[in-house]
Design an enzyme around this catalytic site. Structure first.
Site, PDB file in Angstrom:
ATOM      1  N   TRP A 101       0.828  -1.219   0.000  1.00  0.00           N
ATOM      2  CA  TRP A 101       0.000   0.000   0.000  1.00  0.00           C
ATOM      3  C   TRP A 101       0.853   1.255   0.000  1.00  0.00           C
ATOM      4  O   TRP A 101       0.529   2.236  -0.673  1.00  0.00           O
ATOM      5  CB  TRP A 101      -0.986  -0.021   1.161  1.00  0.00           C
ATOM      6  CG  TRP A 101      -1.942  -1.165   1.039  1.00  0.00           C
ATOM      7  CD1 TRP A 101      -2.060  -2.242   1.867  1.00  0.00           C
ATOM      8  CD2 TRP A 101      -2.895  -1.383  -0.017  1.00  0.00           C
ATOM      9  NE1 TRP A 101      -3.014  -3.101   1.405  1.00  0.00           N
ATOM     10  CE2 TRP A 101      -3.546  -2.598   0.258  1.00  0.00           C
ATOM     11  CE3 TRP A 101      -3.256  -0.672  -1.158  1.00  0.00           C
ATOM     12  CZ2 TRP A 101      -4.536  -3.114  -0.581  1.00  0.00           C
ATOM     13  CZ3 TRP A 101      -4.236  -1.181  -1.992  1.00  0.00           C
ATOM     14  CH2 TRP A 101      -4.867  -2.390  -1.700  1.00  0.00           C
ATOM     15  N   ASP A 171      -1.536   6.549   6.521  1.00  0.00           N
ATOM     16  CA  ASP A 171      -2.650   5.689   6.129  1.00  0.00           C
ATOM     17  C   ASP A 171      -2.915   4.735   7.296  1.00  0.00           C
ATOM     18  O   ASP A 171      -2.095   3.870   7.587  1.00  0.00           O
ATOM     19  CB  ASP A 171      -2.255   4.915   4.859  1.00  0.00           C
ATOM     20  CG  ASP A 171      -3.276   3.853   4.455  1.00  0.00           C
ATOM     21  OD1 ASP A 171      -4.291   3.671   5.157  1.00  0.00           O
ATOM     22  OD2 ASP A 171      -3.047   3.196   3.407  1.00  0.00           O
ATOM     23  N   LYS A 195     -12.508  -1.701   7.192  1.00  0.00           N
ATOM     24  CA  LYS A 195     -11.851  -2.723   8.009  1.00  0.00           C
ATOM     25  C   LYS A 195     -12.318  -2.652   9.449  1.00  0.00           C
ATOM     26  O   LYS A 195     -12.745  -3.638  10.021  1.00  0.00           O
ATOM     27  CB  LYS A 195     -10.338  -2.569   7.927  1.00  0.00           C
ATOM     28  CG  LYS A 195      -9.858  -2.824   6.503  1.00  0.00           C
ATOM     29  CD  LYS A 195      -8.497  -2.264   6.225  1.00  0.00           C
ATOM     30  CE  LYS A 195      -8.249  -2.153   4.741  1.00  0.00           C
ATOM     31  NZ  LYS A 195      -8.417  -3.389   3.998  1.00  0.00           N
TER      32      LYS A 195
HETATM   33  C1  LIG Z   1      -3.497  -0.085   4.497  1.00  0.00           C
HETATM   34  C2  LIG Z   1      -4.358   0.016   3.287  1.00  0.00           C
HETATM   35  N1  LIG Z   1      -4.325   1.124   2.535  1.00  0.00           N
HETATM   36  C3  LIG Z   1      -5.080   1.260   1.434  1.00  0.00           C
HETATM   37  C4  LIG Z   1      -5.931   0.258   1.023  1.00  0.00           C
HETATM   38  C5  LIG Z   1      -6.759   0.461  -0.216  1.00  0.00           C
HETATM   39  O1  LIG Z   1      -8.060   0.710   0.165  1.00  0.00           O
HETATM   40  P1  LIG Z   1      -9.243   0.935  -0.861  1.00  0.00           P
HETATM   41  O2  LIG Z   1      -9.623  -0.392  -1.386  1.00  0.00           O
HETATM   42  O3  LIG Z   1     -10.309   1.568   0.003  1.00  0.00           O
HETATM   43  O4  LIG Z   1      -8.768   1.863  -1.918  1.00  0.00           O
HETATM   44  C6  LIG Z   1      -6.020  -0.921   1.769  1.00  0.00           C
HETATM   45  C7  LIG Z   1      -6.953  -1.971   1.350  1.00  0.00           C
HETATM   46  O5  LIG Z   1      -6.983  -3.079   1.760  1.00  0.00           O
HETATM   47  C8  LIG Z   1      -5.200  -1.048   2.921  1.00  0.00           C
HETATM   48  O6  LIG Z   1      -5.227  -2.160   3.657  1.00  0.00           O
END
Ligand SMILES: Cc1ncc(COP(=O)(O)O)c(C=O)c1O
Length: 360
Positions: A101, A171, A195
């Site tokens: 991520w 994040d 989550k």
């Molecule tokens: C830490 C983290 N950041 C970003 C994301 C991406 O999220 P989204 O699917 O809402 O774009 C995720 C998705 O699992 C994640 O676990």
């Protein structure tokens, strides 16, 4: 079939009380004669829902008055672009790469400016958090970016990086509201809610007011400018209204549980049960350096992909769902977010013990 123990990394388990309450209000929300799904986002009833949600979140996290809370859409992934578009005044930013991520966020930011990857744990498949006490933070960096809990690899920063005075952007998608944090240490905190907080479709951004400006990169769409949403209290356009309503219920649930310090204790107790088992197991092993273990996402392996597949299949049959590891890692992963009861982890550990006896 009744409810299972759902170990999904996201969308993930929500508190049963919240789901029951939402079900009871589905056809008639508090005498309005309609569902929150059917209601104008400009109505009195919805105004109260979003304002109460914000107030409760502020109480839970202790968010100071000089931070705005925004309820947005586009997933956490949209923030990968919104952050540089809004914050890259010098067109330079530092990223710490602790998993997929953070890697994706850095790649996206590269569309807008220079990205310095000042630390990474890719050398050991992201199984640890690098020492961030004295990093070569760039003199002209607009911000330092981290992914605080790495959903896929199961690592978590136990200490925030020393950003040497630069703005910290984090994040927190997979550790949102899992423990108290000191909001003032951050410039921006954001996460998808799917989550730990609510249904997919809502992203919460907590941003220091002085970072909300009109001076965004040329070409930044109105919808991707923080100021648009901050000025309109997240009602510039139709917000993800039903999702915000569920988030609000989860905030109330968290308050009724005793708040984030109590939640942290619960989460530590749950995680300890699973990690202690992994540490003495002869079949299963955790994949992460102990000091960096996440309280939320726990990856583990047997070392034998066929046995891993058998485990996931038999666990599912026993009512323990979504234990398959991320496709890039293999093995297993148990996500044990706030709403996973202690009994769920007990059931998982009991099942693992039995599987170990049968397959060792
Ligand atoms: C830490 C983290 N950041 C970003 C994301 C991406 O999220 P989204 O699917 O809402 O774009 C995720 C998705 O699992 C994640 O676990």
């Amino acid at each position: 079939m009744g409810r299972v123990y759902n170990f999904s990394a996201g969308p993930a388990v929500l508190p049963e009380e919240v789901l029951k309450e939402a079900a009871a209000e589905m056809l008639d929300y508090q005498g309005t004669g309609m569902s929150v799904m059917e209601m104008s986002h400009r109505s009195k009833a919805f105004e109260e829902i979003i304002q109460t949600a914000e107030r409760d979140l502020r109480d839970l996290m202790g968010i100071p008055d000089n931070y705005k809370v925004l309820f947005l859409q586009g997933g956490a992934s949209q923030q990968f672009a919104m952050i540089p578009m809004n914050l890259m005044k010098n067109r330079v930013a530092d990223y710490i790469i602790t998993g997929q991520w953070a890697k994706k966020a850095a790649k996206e930011a590269e569309k807008y400016g220079k990205v310095n990857r000042i630390a990474s744990s890719e050398d050991k498949t992201f199984s640890y958090i690098p020492d961030c006490s004295d990093l070569p933070v760039s003199e002209d960096a607009d911000y330092v970016y981290i992914c605080e809990n790495n959903t896929i690899y199961g690592t978590k920063y136990k200490e925030l990086p020393n950003t040497k005075g630069k703005i910290l952007v984090s994040d927190v998608s997979s550790c949102f509201l899992s423990e108290p944090i000191d909001v003032e240490k951050y410039g921006v905190i954001y996460g998808g809610v799917q989550k730990n907080i609510g249904p997919a479709g809502v992203v919460i951004v907590i941003i220091r007011e002085d970072l909300i400006t009109e001076e965004v990169l040329p070409g930044t769409p109105t919808m991707l400018t923080y100021k648009t949403h901050a000025d309109a209290d997240s009602l510039y356009n139709t917000p993800p209204a039903y999702g915000i309503y569920i988030c609000g219920k989860v905030f109330k649930w968290l308050k009724s549980m005793g708040g984030l310090s109590v939640m942290k204790e619960h989460n530590e107790k749950k995680a300890k049960l699973l990690y202690d088992f992994l540490d003495q197991s002869k079949l299963f092993k955790g994949t992460v350096e102990k000091k960096d273990r996440s309280l939320m996402n726990v990856p583990f392996v047997t070392g034998n992909p066929d046995l891993d597949a058998k485990f996931v299949k038999e666990a599912k049959a026993a009512g323990l769902e979504n234990l398959k590891g991320h496709r890039t890692v293999g093995g297993m992963r148990a996500s044990i977010y706030n709403a996973m009861p202690y009994e769920g982890v007990e059931a998982l550990v009991a099942f693992m013990k039995k599987f170990e006896e049968e397959n060792l």
